[in-house]
Design an enzyme around this catalytic site. Sequence first.
Site, mmCIF file in Angstrom:
data_model
loop_
_atom_site.group_PDB
_atom_site.id
_atom_site.type_symbol
_atom_site.label_atom_id
_atom_site.label_comp_id
_atom_site.label_asym_id
_atom_site.label_seq_id
_atom_site.Cartn_x
_atom_site.Cartn_y
_atom_site.Cartn_z
ATOM 1 C CD GLU A 183 -11.116 0.194 -42.775
ATOM 2 O OE1 GLU A 183 -11.962 -0.276 -41.993
ATOM 3 O OE2 GLU A 183 -10.945 -0.229 -43.940
ATOM 4 N N GLY A 188 -8.602 5.830 -51.482
ATOM 5 C CA GLY A 188 -8.476 7.022 -52.298
ATOM 6 C C GLY A 188 -7.449 6.910 -53.411
ATOM 7 C CG HIS A 222 -8.224 -9.853 -51.820
ATOM 8 N ND1 HIS A 222 -7.339 -8.891 -52.255
ATOM 9 C CD2 HIS A 222 -7.473 -10.892 -51.379
ATOM 10 C CE1 HIS A 222 -6.100 -9.315 -52.059
ATOM 11 N NE2 HIS A 222 -6.152 -10.528 -51.538
ATOM 12 C CB CYS A 267 -5.237 -5.232 -52.759
ATOM 13 S SG CYS A 267 -3.472 -5.104 -52.479
#
Length: 367
Positions: free
Chosen positions: A113, A178, A308, A351
């Site tokens: 993504e 990553g 989050h 994030c």
Amino acid sequence: MENLFGKSLADLQALCESEKLPKYNARQICDWLYSKRVNTIDAMTNLSLKTRSQLKVKYMIKRSMPDDCQVSCDGTKKYLFRVGAHPTPVGCGKNGSECFQTDASKTVQLFVETVYIPDGDRATLCVSSQAGCRMGCRFCVTGANGFHGNLDASEILNQIFSIPEFSKLSNIVYMGMGEPFDNYDAVMQSINVLTSEWGLAWSPHRITVSTVGLLPGIKRFLCESECHLAISLHNPVAEERLAIIPMQKTYPIADTLRLLEAHDWSGQRRLSFEYTVFGGLNDDKKHAEALVNLIAGMRCRVNLIRFHASSSAPFRVPTRETLQNFMTILSAHGIRCTIRASRGEDIMAACGLLAGKNSDAGGCRHD
């Protein structure tokens, strides 16, 4: 067939030499690949027909459009890219277990993504460097899904070149899926294309690379690049950082800071520390003062990031007041600090939430 896209000028000069083509053809190919963004060798019309025919026997230009795009209520866009069939990793767990071997007899279709973040006259693209991650940070959805493979330079660059907003981009951040320095050579090859005069000729100060603290990669990066550096810190207390970031055991943050303190930050290059704030875990006065002591005297910025929530991480979201109080303490000690605005949370683009999931593939397909 071999992909021309993602190759450097030096790579293409070596290719031309091996094919007994004029050396100047390498610069022409670079211009077509990166300035003109063509996707077929036939489009390279200042190469002779014979040269184009010769190249097409062994080479191609492989770029692909995103498979999917989700749009947040705040204008953030999350693109899903198919990154090809990779050998299946062997022995890769979800909690940072290492994986250095692959099973070539089995391949897996991978997805990553990429997040496009418009903000006034700025537009930032957050790119991925790996499918999954093997750092095993306890709060990160990407890491919770395990490690599936490194991207090559062309797959990293494809995320940039193949979105509709390419011409609007002002900044690139290597903060997607990553750990960039766990795939150092491919990341630096992609940056080389972005910043070299034969590529996009971007200023390196438009690019930020984030790392959890892989010391060998940081050492090389400081010598080999002028791009900005972001360190994922998240807790100033070594024992507590180890509890959420396993890489703290191999590369203690104290060693990273000694290296950073010795570097000359007097130019335009920026150093920042990313600090995800967890409710009741690392958000009190004690932690703020410990962070001040840790980075005191360094020319840097601290970006506070509200955690989050996700189903895979047992942490709490801090209050806005807690974030403000934390920032006030840092600012009072002369540390530049900002609270990073959460973008794209409703589409799992914020994030720590990227998972590389295809709507019908659950993140990967085994072929």
